[in-house]
Design a protein around this motif. Structure first.
Motif, PDB file in Angstrom:
ATOM      1  N   GLU A  18       2.041   7.872 -30.771  1.00 25.32           N
ATOM      2  CA  GLU A  18       1.933   6.323 -29.545  1.00 25.32           C
ATOM      3  C   GLU A  18       0.933   7.129 -28.326  1.00 25.32           C
ATOM      4  N   ARG A  22      -2.258   4.803 -27.211  1.00 19.11           N
ATOM      5  CA  ARG A  22      -1.745   3.601 -25.522  1.00 19.11           C
ATOM      6  C   ARG A  22      -3.257   4.397 -25.155  1.00 19.11           C
ATOM      7  N   ARG A  26      -6.660   1.868 -24.089  1.00 19.60           N
ATOM      8  CA  ARG A  26      -6.474   1.867 -22.380  1.00 19.60           C
ATOM      9  C   ARG A  26      -8.603   2.035 -22.556  1.00 19.60           C
TER      10      ARG A  26
END
Length: 141
Positions: A18, A22, A26
């Protein structure tokens, strides 16, 4: 410049995966993550469109501050490097041949880290480095 994490083993669904996802989100397409088997050869050639650099994550590697990593990536980018490949080994790390072929051995301190956690740490450091280069306030000195 494309950033490419090539890691041995499957991370599966986990807190580490995760975090990697993430930071990849980004980075908006500037980060690719490829998983390979524990004994598969490193796909060092034929996966990039032009000049590339190879960084092997290794406990004996250089411990670079985030700002120095950002400066190195900027220099490679400005020199026309199209892809920086970051190799994360399996539990036993890298063999001597892989370390010798790398343009840089990079470490995260003298401690030995679980390779799944190293993926998340590397993804964060790459995000931080590009944030520094982009003038984004994520990195605070």
């Amino acid at each position: 410049m494309k950033l490419h994490i090539i890691a041995r083993g499957r991370i599966g669904q986990s807190p580490e995966s995760e975090l990697v996802e993430r930071y990849a989100q980004r980075l908006r397409g500037r980060l690719v993550v490829t998983e390979i088997g524990d004994t598969a050869p490193w796909p060092l050639f034929g996966i990039h469109l032009g000049p590339g650099r190879t960084v092997a994550l290794d406990e004996r590697g250089r411990d670079l501050p985030s700002t120095d990593l950002a400066a190195l990536l900027a220099r490679w980018r400005d020199d026309g490097v199209r892809e920086a490949r970051f190799l994360i080994g399996a539990a036993d790390g890298h063999d001597a041949a892989t370390r010798d072929k790398a343009d840089l051995l990079l470490g995260f301190g003298r401690a030995t880290w679980p390779h799944m956690l190293v993926r998340a740490m590397l993804a964060e450091q790459l995000y931080r480095a590009l944030s520094i280069l982009d003038g984004h306030p994520y990195h605070r000195e």
